[in-house]
Scaffold this active site. Structure first.
Site, PDB file in Angstrom:
ATOM      1  N   PRO A   1      31.926 -37.067  34.222  1.00 48.23           N
ATOM      2  CA  PRO A   1      31.254 -38.283  34.688  1.00 48.23           C
ATOM      3  C   PRO A   1      32.097 -39.195  35.574  1.00 48.23           C
ATOM      4  O   PRO A   1      31.532 -40.004  36.319  1.00 48.23           O
ATOM      5  CB  PRO A   1      30.871 -39.003  33.386  1.00 48.23           C
TER       6      PRO A   1
ATOM      7  N   LYS B   1      29.193 -38.651  40.070  1.00 45.26           N
ATOM      8  CA  LYS B   1      28.655 -37.831  41.160  1.00 45.26           C
ATOM      9  C   LYS B   1      27.407 -37.028  40.772  1.00 45.26           C
ATOM     10  O   LYS B   1      26.695 -36.517  41.644  1.00 45.26           O
ATOM     11  CB  LYS B   1      29.725 -36.829  41.629  1.00 45.26           C
TER      12      LYS B   1
ATOM     13  N   TYR C   1      37.672 -49.294  36.247  1.00 43.87           N
ATOM     14  CA  TYR C   1      38.160 -48.027  35.703  1.00 43.87           C
ATOM     15  C   TYR C   1      39.587 -48.291  35.225  1.00 43.87           C
ATOM     16  O   TYR C   1      40.456 -48.653  36.032  1.00 43.87           O
ATOM     17  CB  TYR C   1      38.199 -46.946  36.778  1.00 43.87           C
TER      18      TYR C   1
ATOM     19  N   TYR D   1      33.963 -41.782  46.899  1.00 46.86           N
ATOM     20  CA  TYR D   1      33.180 -42.550  45.925  1.00 46.86           C
ATOM     21  C   TYR D   1      31.802 -42.905  46.482  1.00 46.86           C
ATOM     22  O   TYR D   1      30.794 -42.773  45.789  1.00 46.86           O
ATOM     23  CB  TYR D   1      33.948 -43.817  45.537  1.00 46.86           C
TER      24      TYR D   1
ATOM     25  N   HIS E   1      27.094 -52.968  44.895  1.00 47.30           N
ATOM     26  CA  HIS E   1      28.531 -53.216  44.716  1.00 47.30           C
ATOM     27  C   HIS E   1      29.290 -52.789  45.971  1.00 47.30           C
ATOM     28  O   HIS E   1      29.048 -51.705  46.500  1.00 47.30           O
ATOM     29  CB  HIS E   1      29.066 -52.441  43.510  1.00 47.30           C
TER      30      HIS E   1
HETATM   31  C1  DHB Z   1      28.732 -45.277  35.221  1.00 45.88           C
HETATM   32  C2  DHB Z   1      29.024 -43.963  34.950  1.00 45.88           C
HETATM   33  C3  DHB Z   1      30.075 -43.344  35.590  1.00 45.88           C
HETATM   34  O1  DHB Z   1      30.356 -42.061  35.342  1.00 45.88           O
HETATM   35  C4  DHB Z   1      30.842 -44.021  36.504  1.00 45.88           C
HETATM   36  O2  DHB Z   1      31.873 -43.390  37.114  1.00 45.88           O
HETATM   37  C5  DHB Z   1      30.542 -45.328  36.787  1.00 45.88           C
HETATM   38  C6  DHB Z   1      29.481 -45.948  36.141  1.00 45.88           C
HETATM   39  C7  DHB Z   1      27.609 -45.941  34.534  1.00 45.88           C
HETATM   40  O3  DHB Z   1      26.941 -45.296  33.711  1.00 45.88           O
HETATM   41  O4  DHB Z   1      27.386 -47.120  34.763  1.00 45.88           O
END
Ligand code: DHB
Length: 394
Positions: free
Chosen positions: A292, A296, A200, A384, A72
């Site tokens: 999450p 990271k 997001y 990121y 991506h």
């Molecule tokens: C996923 C999990 C995340 O915490 C995130 O920021 C982006 C993607 C995932 O599990 O695909």
């Protein structure tokens, strides 16, 4: 039994460390309390930073990630009915790969098995001894027998509830923690991707995230009460909630599919600033937890292991201890950067009960800024993809 490096825990940190040490000719044994099929099927996050991708590739365990993972070059932020793209590659020159953590685990276990690596699954009663001497050991039970593994070093990669961190005397530890009053409800479903890139979404009903796993399997999350139970959520109720939070943004419509997995994760930030005591070193979740948002966790585990590998190699090849002595300080720079980023992204995207209308407008102002200022977008993008503060960490 004797080895050079005794590793507690076969998550990404422990397995990768064992593999990287093997490539340097350093012997290790990995002890894991769970069964192999359990670690290979536990659903976790799935975003690999550029540096993680490069490291797996260089270590010869990146082939399936490259073939089956999705590269991506950006992601979208949805808020106030808008969707705006963060152009990761345009802003930083780097990208990310969406590839599930348990697939990384499968690849690492396969590599260790193929190389004749010593992995013990299903061990119990693990305890760590004599870390203040240069002959530490790990005692454990396996298939009904008691064992003692003598090592030069013990590396604790056994997560936040494991025995490793608890083996450092509390008086010598410095822990930092923040608990968030919300969790994520995660689903896996069959069906095509709803979007080319991750979304997001900030919504007044709460955060939502549209991610993917493969052309036929999708991963989505929505903010929930961490004490809620998956039984309270029928498939219809889940889809209604996801549609409400994601679809309102600029024509976006998510695609429903058959849900085959549901889970709820709590969210907290945690750092043990003491990552070493004597011959015991902590890596990954044993030393730190991030919420999450921004994915990271596994990337930090991989970064710890990279630093540890160099430090252990310098010890064995050149008899140097300076890199080992500097391990906590080196690793903590990246860890605190990621702690801040995860906290910042979490705070900007989630519905916070009791937040005043003023506080809510601050979230929107921040989103407007990161999606319209090249400088702010670059700051977000470099965090990121995992290159923020790279010079400081070099
Ligand atoms: C996923 C999990 C995340 O915490 C995130 O920021 C982006 C993607 C995932 O599990 O695909």
């Amino acid at each position: 039994m004797r080895t050079q490096v005794g590793i507690v825990g076969a998550g990404p940190a422990g397995l990768l460390l064992s593999h990287l040490l093997h490539l340097r000719g350093i012997d290790s044994v990995v002890l894991e309390s769970r069964a192999r099929d359990q670690i290979e099927s536990t659903i976790r996050a799935g975003v690999l930073e550029q540096g993680t991708m490069d490291l797996l590739t260089d270590a010869g365990v990146g082939a399936r990630m490259k073939a089956e993972g999705a590269l991506h070059h950006g992601f979208e932020l949805a808020f106030e009915g808008k969707r705006r793209r963060i152009d990761l590659t345009g802003l930083t020159g780097h990208s990310i790969t969406v590839y599930a953590q348990h697939e990384v685990i499968k690849d690492l276990v396969a590599a260790r098995v193929a190389d004749g690596g010593k992995l013990r699954f299903g061990v119990s009663q693990t305890s760590i001894h004599d870390i203040e001497t240069d002959k530490p050991s790990i005692r454990y039970h396996h298939e009904g027998e008691a064992y003692e593994l003598q090592c030069d070093f013990v590396i604790g990669c056994d997560g936040s509830q494991g025995v490793s961190r608890a083996s450092i005397p509390p008086a010598l530890r410095r822990d930092f923690e923040r608990v968030y009053p919300f969790g994520w409800f995660g689903i896996l479903c069959e069906g095509p991707p709803s979007s080319d890139e991750l979304i997001y979404a900030r919504h007044e009903r709460g955060f939502a995230l549209v991610s993917t796993r493969s052309p036929n399997v999708q991963r989505m999350y929505f903010q929930c009460d961490p004490k809620d139970s998956v039984e309270n959520w029928s498939d219809d109720r889940i889809w209604a909630e996801l549609h409400a939070r994601v679809d309102s943004h600029d024509g976006q419509k998510i695609i429903d599919g058959k849900i085959f997995q549901k889970n709820i994760v709590g969210m907290r930030s945690f750092v043990s600033n003491t990552m070493q005591h004597g011959r015991l070193f902590l890596a990954g979740d044993a030393a730190h937890i991030v919420p999450p948002t921004g994915a990271k966790g596994m990337n930090l585990a991989v970064a710890d292991v990279r630093v540890l590998t160099e430090a252990l190699n310098a010890f064995y090849v050149e008899n140097r201890t300076d890199l080992l002595d500097g391990y906590s300080a080196t690793a903590l720079k990246r860890i605190w950067r990621a702690e801040h980023f995860s906290y910042w992204m979490t705070s900007m995207m989630h519905r916070i009960d009791g937040a005043s209308p003023f506080d809510q407008q601050l979230q929107v102002a921040e989103l407007e800024y990161v999606t319209t200022s090249r400088a702010a977008a670059t700051a977000m993008a470099e965090n990121y993809v995992g290159v923020a503060g790279a010079q400081a960490q070099a």
